[in-house]
Design a protein around this motif. Structure first.
Motif, PDB file in Angstrom:
ATOM      1  N   THR A 110       1.172  -3.853  -9.880  1.00  0.00           N
ATOM      2  CA  THR A 110       1.055  -2.908 -11.358  1.00  0.00           C
ATOM      3  C   THR A 110      -0.468  -2.725 -10.582  1.00  0.00           C
ATOM      4  O   THR A 110      -1.076  -3.718 -10.207  1.00  0.00           O
ATOM      5  N   PHE A 111      -0.872  -1.415 -11.022  1.00  0.00           N
ATOM      6  CA  PHE A 111      -2.494  -0.690 -10.932  1.00  0.00           C
ATOM      7  C   PHE A 111      -2.209   0.467 -11.442  1.00  0.00           C
ATOM      8  O   PHE A 111      -1.614   1.049 -11.670  1.00  0.00           O
ATOM      9  N   GLU A 112      -3.936   1.019 -11.534  1.00  0.00           N
ATOM     10  CA  GLU A 112      -3.969   1.998 -11.500  1.00  0.00           C
ATOM     11  C   GLU A 112      -4.734   2.779 -10.616  1.00  0.00           C
ATOM     12  O   GLU A 112      -5.713   2.310 -10.221  1.00  0.00           O
ATOM     13  N   LEU A 113      -4.365   4.136 -10.826  1.00  0.00           N
ATOM     14  CA  LEU A 113      -4.623   4.955  -9.283  1.00  0.00           C
ATOM     15  C   LEU A 113      -5.701   5.941 -10.117  1.00  0.00           C
ATOM     16  O   LEU A 113      -5.448   6.798 -10.940  1.00  0.00           O
ATOM     17  N   PRO A 114      -7.223   5.607  -9.445  1.00  0.00           N
ATOM     18  CA  PRO A 114      -8.158   7.095  -9.443  1.00  0.00           C
ATOM     19  C   PRO A 114      -7.881   8.160  -9.019  1.00  0.00           C
ATOM     20  O   PRO A 114      -7.149   8.132  -8.149  1.00  0.00           O
TER      21      PRO A 114
ATOM     22  N   VAL B  60       7.652   9.017 -14.035  1.00  0.00           N
ATOM     23  CA  VAL B  60       8.639   8.242 -15.264  1.00  0.00           C
ATOM     24  C   VAL B  60       8.984   7.153 -14.755  1.00  0.00           C
ATOM     25  O   VAL B  60      10.487   6.867 -13.875  1.00  0.00           O
ATOM     26  N   ASP B  61       9.168   6.322 -16.086  1.00  0.00           N
ATOM     27  CA  ASP B  61      10.851   5.173 -14.649  1.00  0.00           C
ATOM     28  C   ASP B  61      12.005   5.743 -14.878  1.00  0.00           C
ATOM     29  O   ASP B  61      13.278   5.119 -15.904  1.00  0.00           O
TER      30      ASP B  61
ATOM     31  N   PRO C  12       1.770   3.727  -9.386  1.00  0.00           N
ATOM     32  CA  PRO C  12       2.445   2.662 -10.478  1.00  0.00           C
ATOM     33  C   PRO C  12       3.638   2.705 -10.752  1.00  0.00           C
ATOM     34  O   PRO C  12       4.518   1.418 -11.099  1.00  0.00           O
ATOM     35  N   ARG C  13       4.517   3.940 -11.351  1.00  0.00           N
ATOM     36  CA  ARG C  13       6.151   3.671 -12.258  1.00  0.00           C
ATOM     37  C   ARG C  13       6.611   4.269 -11.556  1.00  0.00           C
ATOM     38  O   ARG C  13       7.839   4.524 -12.113  1.00  0.00           O
TER      39      ARG C  13
ATOM     40  N   LEU D 132       8.879   1.808  -6.220  1.00  0.00           N
ATOM     41  CA  LEU D 132       8.509   0.546  -5.294  1.00  0.00           C
ATOM     42  C   LEU D 132       9.313  -0.567  -5.215  1.00  0.00           C
ATOM     43  O   LEU D 132       9.056  -1.699  -4.903  1.00  0.00           O
ATOM     44  N   LYS D 133      10.241  -0.278  -6.168  1.00  0.00           N
ATOM     45  CA  LYS D 133      11.665  -1.180  -6.571  1.00  0.00           C
ATOM     46  C   LYS D 133      12.149  -1.645  -4.846  1.00  0.00           C
ATOM     47  O   LYS D 133      12.409  -2.158  -4.487  1.00  0.00           O
TER      48      LYS D 133
END
Length: 315
Positions: free
Chosen positions: A4-8, A199-200, A273-274, A278-279
């Protein structure tokens, strides 16, 4: 998946680099990370390795209806209906949108944001969009770019709503250097739909083809002790859907516990991030690798999105 992270916003690539291969390349081998420029790629691979690229060409898949509604045309389904997304209007069953030379009618929801639609337009989807569409553009880009900006150098098969962007830095010069190094390059085709990064949402079915020439190379390369490296998540999806010559629709969703049959590495962009991608990356490299790599990418201020930097994951 716990990466998990936040993208600036400052790390969103808003325009292409001055040169296509002028982006940075992060390389992950386990939890070891190194930083390079993209033209170094041939020397980071071994003679006999195989790069598999997606030769799908990008369509100008955005339409503007009368009244100013932006319609993103994602994919065409087996029955001829389209999957579409409305970007600046509320969607509802039965909504009719006047588009150039035709009409699009929303039939039913497909996901939380995509709709099954009937397209009453002349010709097939590809020819219609090539005549009337414009490239899909998201808000992080500074301006509209011509469709050529969204084409990979080896793209030959029109059909994708968005560019399979991992291969964008593979210029003729880099491909020539790969050939000189003894690295093999072979194609598959997978026509990508509208990205699901915001979206997830798992990937939905997409049309693909693995040609016999590519399918025959993979076991030969691996039996010789060399690696099969996918250029983009679309290539992973295609090859893991069939390691034999095949074409059709794939609904394969690659989860972290997926056992990869054909792919030993992945060249890819940096994902939000979502993003469901990434999976897939976790299946390729493992969660520990991704945690270290994305922390490094943020610290070193790599750029995200289709015009951004790239990441080579080697198993």
């Amino acid at each position: 998946m716990t990466v998990t992270f936040e993208l600036p916003p400052a790390l969103e690539a808003r325009e292409p680099a001055a040169a296509r291969d002028g982006v940075r390349l992060m390389v992950s081998r386990g939890t070891s990370v190194s930083h390079h420029r993209f033209p170094e790629l041939p020397h980071l691979l071994d003679p006999g390795d195989l790069l598999v690229v997606n030769n799908s060409a990008t369509l100008p898949a955005a339409l503007l209806s009368q009244g100013g509604v932006r319609v993103h045309v994602s994919t065409e389904q087996v029955d001829g209906s389209w999957l579409v997304e409305l970007r600046n209007a509320d969607a509802r069953t039965g909504l009719r949108l006047r588009v150039p030379d035709g009409e699009i009618t929303l039939l039913r929801p497909y996901t939380s944001r995509l709709w099954v639609a009937l397209a009453d337009v002349p010709g097939d989807r590809v020819s219609y969009l090539q005549k009337h569409g414009r490239p899909i553009r998201y808000s992080y880009t500074d301006r509209d770019w011509p469709i050529e900006t969204y084409q990979n150098s080896y793209a030959t098969e029109p059909g994708s709503a968005e560019m399979p962007s991992a291969g964008r830095p593979l210029t003729g010069a880099v491909l020539a250097a790969l050939a000189g190094r003894g690295v093999l390059v072979a194609p598959i085709t997978l026509h990508t739909g509208v990205a699901s990064a915001e979206v997830d949402e798992p990937p939905y079915p997409e049309w693909f083809q693995v040609p016999a020439s590519t399918a025959s190379l993979i076991p030969y390369v691996r039996a010789s002790g060399h690696r099969v490296i996918a250029v983009g998540t679309t290539v992973v999806r295609a090859l893991e859907s069939s390691i034999q010559a095949a074409e059709g629709w794939t609904d394969l969703v690659i989860e972290p516990d997926h056992h990869l049959r054909a792919v030993d590495g992945l060249l890819t962009g940096l994902h939000e991030p979502r993003a469901s991608h990434l999976k897939m990356l976790t299946a390729v490299a493992g969660e520990a690798t991704l945690r270290v790599a994305y922390a490094e990418a943020l610290r070193e201020r790599y750029l995200w999105h289709e015009f951004g930097d790239v990441h080579l994951l080697l198993r």
